[in-house]
Design a protein around this motif. Sequence first.
Motif, short mmCIF file in Angstrom:
data_model
loop_
_atom_site.label_atom_id
_atom_site.label_comp_id
_atom_site.label_asym_id
_atom_site.label_seq_id
_atom_site.Cartn_x
_atom_site.Cartn_y
_atom_site.Cartn_z
N GLY A 53 -9.27 9.92 4.38
CA GLY A 53 -9.93 10.45 3.19
C GLY A 53 -9.02 10.80 2.04
N THR A 54 -7.83 10.19 1.98
CA THR A 54 -6.90 10.50 0.88
C THR A 54 -6.87 9.41 -0.19
N GLY A 55 -7.66 8.36 -0.02
CA GLY A 55 -7.75 7.35 -1.07
C GLY A 55 -7.00 6.07 -0.82
N LYS A 56 -6.68 5.79 0.43
CA LYS A 56 -5.91 4.58 0.74
C LYS A 56 -6.69 3.31 0.39
N THR A 57 -7.96 3.29 0.78
CA THR A 57 -8.79 2.12 0.48
C THR A 57 -9.00 1.97 -1.02
N SER A 58 -9.19 3.09 -1.70
CA SER A 58 -9.37 3.05 -3.17
C SER A 58 -8.13 2.49 -3.85
N LEU A 59 -6.95 2.86 -3.36
CA LEU A 59 -5.71 2.33 -3.92
C LEU A 59 -5.64 0.82 -3.77
N ALA A 60 -5.95 0.32 -2.56
CA ALA A 60 -5.88 -1.13 -2.32
C ALA A 60 -6.89 -1.88 -3.17
N ARG A 61 -8.11 -1.37 -3.25
CA ARG A 61 -9.15 -2.06 -4.01
C ARG A 61 -8.87 -2.01 -5.52
N ALA A 62 -8.40 -0.86 -6.00
CA ALA A 62 -8.09 -0.73 -7.43
C ALA A 62 -6.93 -1.63 -7.81
N LEU A 63 -5.96 -1.74 -6.92
CA LEU A 63 -4.81 -2.63 -7.16
C LEU A 63 -5.28 -4.08 -7.24
#
Length: 322
Positions: A53-63
């Motif tokens: 829940g710290t945003g790992k998936t969001s980082l990958a998708r945003a990148l």
Amino acid sequence: MTISPDQAARFRDTFELMVANIGQAVLGKEHVVRLALTCLLTGGHLLLEDYPGTGKTSLARALARTVQGSHSRIQFTPDLLPTDVTGVQVYDQASRRFEFMRGPIFHSIVLADEINRASPKTQSALLEVMDEGRVTVDGISYDVGRPFMVIATQNPVEQAGTYPLPEAQLDRFLMKTSLDYPDHDAMVELLRTAAVRDRAAEVQPKVSAEILVPLGRLADAVTVRTETLSYVSRLTEATRRHKHTKLGVSARGALAYVRCAKTWAIAHGRTFVTPDDIRALAYPVLSHRIQVNAEAQFDGVTVEQVVNEVFTEIAAPLERVA
């Protein structure tokens, strides 16, 4: 190839544009975003040791969205097979021949979630792809294309039933870092915009994936003075002979260090690497390549302490005006 100050400035502006764009989805983590982009442009892979829940998936998708690349997520579990990652040959009755069905590894940005939960056999399926950028099935090689980056995660708390990554695979990761929890201001902003369920989905493309390889070549042309190369060599040698280590930084790790420093330097608009660039990347590039011995572990010595002692022991070269 020699790069000009104008080329370095354009690189910096493009880098800053991507950082700001990804920052819309990953609030308050500019430094980690910079590390992830540096990893991508250097042609490497990133290991995130972090809590859920710290945003790992969001980082990958945003990148991936920022660079107009494709994205996939592989949830690593004990029953995951190597073919679930790389793909498999399937018999087509219509054509009466086998056809290769590509696995989720064939994307620009691949999130390997909780990689240490899969068996060593499945983990090893990533080795060739991460190192050589291709998959070999039944003697036939398939290129995964460029850009290509694996962002792997592992939970630092729940270790029961996991398979720790072997040193050979850890060394394949260019950097290791952590997103950690958002700070107070970022948390307040997240709560204020709680109606936005998927922040990464709102990230708009800013650059074309095709320019990433030329940008990487430009970073390769950054100047590294002999004094700075000697500094890196002495630092990595010191990690191998330190009294608290059983494993220090390999030659591959030293090469990765220099390549990262080149990208980090040009991302700041410079055509040359400084000792400050070397110091700035010390923890993300070196920490997962160093292992302390059993006696040091018993005494509570950490890898970070070893890195600090090495940098205290080895004097940095004096910077000269370019």
